[in-house]
Design a protein around this motif. Structure first.
Motif, PDB file in Angstrom:
ATOM      1  N   GLU A  44       4.736 -14.746   7.367  1.00  0.00           N
ATOM      2  CA  GLU A  44       5.863 -14.094   7.739  1.00  0.00           C
ATOM      3  C   GLU A  44       6.816 -13.906   6.467  1.00  0.00           C
ATOM      4  OE1 GLU A  44       9.293 -16.015  10.591  1.00  0.00           O
ATOM      5  OE2 GLU A  44       7.182 -15.993  11.391  1.00  0.00           O
ATOM      6  N   ARG A  45       6.848 -14.978   5.508  1.00  0.00           N
ATOM      7  CA  ARG A  45       7.757 -14.851   4.481  1.00  0.00           C
ATOM      8  C   ARG A  45       7.470 -13.703   3.560  1.00  0.00           C
ATOM      9  NH1 ARG A  45       7.741 -20.486   1.840  1.00  0.00           N
ATOM     10  NH2 ARG A  45       8.796 -19.183   0.148  1.00  0.00           N
ATOM     11  N   LEU A  46       6.087 -13.502   3.421  1.00  0.00           N
ATOM     12  CA  LEU A  46       5.581 -12.366   2.326  1.00  0.00           C
ATOM     13  C   LEU A  46       5.953 -11.078   3.289  1.00  0.00           C
ATOM     14  CD1 LEU A  46       1.883 -14.027   1.555  1.00  0.00           C
ATOM     15  CD2 LEU A  46       3.703 -13.335  -0.183  1.00  0.00           C
ATOM     16  N   SER A  47       5.693 -11.099   4.628  1.00  0.00           N
ATOM     17  CA  SER A  47       5.808  -9.872   5.070  1.00  0.00           C
ATOM     18  C   SER A  47       7.273  -9.310   5.067  1.00  0.00           C
ATOM     19  CB  SER A  47       5.386  -9.802   6.594  1.00  0.00           C
ATOM     20  OG  SER A  47       4.081 -10.190   6.648  1.00  0.00           O
ATOM     21  N   ALA A  48       8.211 -10.289   4.807  1.00  0.00           N
ATOM     22  CA  ALA A  48       9.516  -9.867   4.978  1.00  0.00           C
ATOM     23  C   ALA A  48      10.212  -9.475   3.628  1.00  0.00           C
ATOM     24  CB  ALA A  48      10.546 -11.101   5.509  1.00  0.00           C
ATOM     25  N   ASP A  49       9.171  -9.708   2.661  1.00  0.00           N
ATOM     26  CA  ASP A  49       9.787  -9.579   1.214  1.00  0.00           C
ATOM     27  C   ASP A  49       9.030  -8.259   0.483  1.00  0.00           C
ATOM     28  OD1 ASP A  49       9.954  -9.526  -1.471  1.00  0.00           O
ATOM     29  OD2 ASP A  49       9.821 -11.802  -1.765  1.00  0.00           O
ATOM     30  N   SER A  50       9.829  -7.072   0.330  1.00  0.00           N
ATOM     31  CA  SER A  50       9.200  -5.771   0.046  1.00  0.00           C
ATOM     32  C   SER A  50       8.731  -5.781  -1.385  1.00  0.00           C
ATOM     33  CB  SER A  50      10.336  -4.834  -0.090  1.00  0.00           C
ATOM     34  OG  SER A  50      11.258  -5.072  -1.056  1.00  0.00           O
ATOM     35  N   ASN A  51       8.713  -7.001  -2.250  1.00  0.00           N
ATOM     36  CA  ASN A  51       8.109  -7.237  -3.590  1.00  0.00           C
ATOM     37  C   ASN A  51       7.008  -7.807  -3.289  1.00  0.00           C
ATOM     38  OD1 ASN A  51      10.205  -5.865  -5.137  1.00  0.00           O
ATOM     39  ND2 ASN A  51      11.381  -7.453  -4.972  1.00  0.00           N
ATOM     40  N   GLN A  52       6.520  -8.162  -2.156  1.00  0.00           N
ATOM     41  CA  GLN A  52       4.993  -8.906  -1.980  1.00  0.00           C
ATOM     42  C   GLN A  52       4.107  -8.233  -1.202  1.00  0.00           C
ATOM     43  OE1 GLN A  52       4.842 -11.949  -3.229  1.00  0.00           O
ATOM     44  NE2 GLN A  52       6.780 -11.925  -4.320  1.00  0.00           N
ATOM     45  N   CYS A  53       2.724  -8.105  -1.528  1.00  0.00           N
ATOM     46  CA  CYS A  53       1.967  -7.516  -0.585  1.00  0.00           C
ATOM     47  C   CYS A  53       0.623  -8.351  -0.729  1.00  0.00           C
ATOM     48  CB  CYS A  53       1.686  -6.156  -1.285  1.00  0.00           C
ATOM     49  SG  CYS A  53       0.559  -4.993  -0.231  1.00  0.00           S
ATOM     50  N   ALA A  54       0.188  -8.948   0.544  1.00  0.00           N
ATOM     51  CA  ALA A  54      -0.897  -9.430   0.655  1.00  0.00           C
ATOM     52  C   ALA A  54      -1.874  -8.601   1.275  1.00  0.00           C
ATOM     53  CB  ALA A  54      -0.823 -10.788   1.507  1.00  0.00           C
ATOM     54  N   VAL A  55      -2.928  -8.267   0.733  1.00  0.00           N
ATOM     55  CA  VAL A  55      -3.923  -7.286   1.538  1.00  0.00           C
ATOM     56  C   VAL A  55      -5.424  -7.906   1.648  1.00  0.00           C
ATOM     57  CG1 VAL A  55      -2.666  -5.175   0.238  1.00  0.00           C
ATOM     58  CG2 VAL A  55      -4.747  -6.331  -0.911  1.00  0.00           C
ATOM     59  N   VAL A  56      -6.005  -7.270   2.536  1.00  0.00           N
ATOM     60  CA  VAL A  56      -7.436  -7.610   2.574  1.00  0.00           C
ATOM     61  C   VAL A  56      -8.412  -6.263   2.428  1.00  0.00           C
ATOM     62  CG1 VAL A  56      -7.092  -9.553   4.409  1.00  0.00           C
ATOM     63  CG2 VAL A  56      -7.136  -7.057   5.202  1.00  0.00           C
ATOM     64  N   ALA A  57      -9.522  -6.456   2.167  1.00  0.00           N
ATOM     65  CA  ALA A  57     -10.557  -5.495   2.198  1.00  0.00           C
ATOM     66  C   ALA A  57     -11.307  -5.794   3.188  1.00  0.00           C
ATOM     67  CB  ALA A  57     -11.511  -5.532   0.965  1.00  0.00           C
ATOM     68  N   VAL A  58     -11.645  -4.583   4.132  1.00  0.00           N
ATOM     69  CA  VAL A  58     -12.307  -4.673   5.407  1.00  0.00           C
ATOM     70  C   VAL A  58     -13.522  -3.856   5.204  1.00  0.00           C
ATOM     71  CG1 VAL A  58     -12.317  -4.492   7.670  1.00  0.00           C
ATOM     72  CG2 VAL A  58     -10.304  -5.308   6.602  1.00  0.00           C
ATOM     73  N   ARG A  59     -14.610  -4.350   5.629  1.00  0.00           N
ATOM     74  CA  ARG A  59     -15.801  -3.426   6.010  1.00  0.00           C
ATOM     75  C   ARG A  59     -16.434  -3.862   7.152  1.00  0.00           C
ATOM     76  NH1 ARG A  59     -19.136  -1.563   2.185  1.00  0.00           N
ATOM     77  NH2 ARG A  59     -18.905  -3.088   0.671  1.00  0.00           N
ATOM     78  N   ASP A  60     -16.663  -2.778   7.913  1.00  0.00           N
ATOM     79  CA  ASP A  60     -17.245  -2.691   9.300  1.00  0.00           C
ATOM     80  C   ASP A  60     -16.561  -3.893  10.163  1.00  0.00           C
ATOM     81  OD1 ASP A  60     -19.128  -0.837   8.630  1.00  0.00           O
ATOM     82  OD2 ASP A  60     -20.797  -2.549   7.913  1.00  0.00           O
ATOM     83  N   GLY A  61     -15.030  -4.022   9.935  1.00  0.00           N
ATOM     84  CA  GLY A  61     -14.354  -4.828  10.864  1.00  0.00           C
ATOM     85  C   GLY A  61     -14.377  -6.210  10.376  1.00  0.00           C
ATOM     86  N   ALA A  62     -15.021  -6.555   9.335  1.00  0.00           N
ATOM     87  CA  ALA A  62     -14.949  -7.915   8.639  1.00  0.00           C
ATOM     88  C   ALA A  62     -14.047  -7.835   7.610  1.00  0.00           C
ATOM     89  CB  ALA A  62     -16.195  -8.332   8.628  1.00  0.00           C
ATOM     90  N   VAL A  63     -13.560  -9.171   7.282  1.00  0.00           N
ATOM     91  CA  VAL A  63     -12.559  -9.113   5.999  1.00  0.00           C
ATOM     92  C   VAL A  63     -13.799  -9.753   5.020  1.00  0.00           C
ATOM     93  CG1 VAL A  63     -10.813 -10.629   4.767  1.00  0.00           C
ATOM     94  CG2 VAL A  63     -10.564  -9.849   7.151  1.00  0.00           C
ATOM     95  N   VAL A  64     -13.491  -8.902   3.879  1.00  0.00           N
ATOM     96  CA  VAL A  64     -14.718  -9.403   2.949  1.00  0.00           C
ATOM     97  C   VAL A  64     -14.071  -9.537   1.562  1.00  0.00           C
ATOM     98  CG1 VAL A  64     -16.371  -8.161   3.983  1.00  0.00           C
ATOM     99  CG2 VAL A  64     -15.069  -6.765   2.577  1.00  0.00           C
TER     100      VAL A  64
END
Length: 150
Positions: A44-64
């Motif tokens: 929630e804190r990360l999402s509210a901060d425009s200087n933060q970006c947490a990402v996932v890599a997804v293959r076939d619907g699974a977080v890898v």
């Protein structure tokens, strides 16, 4: 790599992200996959901060894979903006196949788009395999870091 989508972390991704963070010798000591409460608050804190970006890599619907990118405006280096890449993790079944490099390249490009002139990556001193990986991608060791646990 084909078939990979890199996108922001969502609440639904958190169990998989925390599992990735906990899936090594250091992470097993620091992370709590059985209690997502602190991770929900952090997201929630990360999402509210425009200087933060947490990402996932997804293959076939699974977080890898996952990483966090932090953009830091600054006064040093003639007012340069820099970024820091942290928390890079790739699922064990996906390692040594280019996914880590793809995630880092994504972070570098995003840093360029954000006007950064320097990209830094942090890695625990004991992660020698990761150090070799970052060197292969063009990063050079340059600093000695210190931590103070509060």
């Amino acid at each position: 790599m084909s078939g990979i989508e890199i996108r922001p972390v969502t609440v639904r991704d958190l169990p998989a992200v925390v599992a990735l963070l906990a899936d090594d010798r250091l992470g097993a000591k620091r992370e709590s996959p059985d209690d997502l409460t602190p991770y929900l608050a952090a997201l929630e804190r990360l999402s509210a901060d425009s200087n933060q970006c947490a990402v996932v890599a997804v293959r076939d619907g699974a977080v890898v894979g996952t990483l966090q990118l932090t953009v830091i405006p600054g006064l040093s280096r003639r007012g340069a903006t820099r970024s820091i890449i942290e928390g890079v993790r790739v699922h064990s079944a996906e390692r040594n196949a280019g996914l880590g490099a793809e995630l880092i390249q994504w972070a570098i490009e995003e840093s360029r788009q954000q006007g950064c002139t320097l990209v830094q990556v942090t890695s625990d001193a004991s992660r020698t395999d990761a150090h070799r990986f970052y060197k292969r991608l063009g990063f050079t060791p340059s600093h000695l870091g210190f931590k103070l646990h509060l």
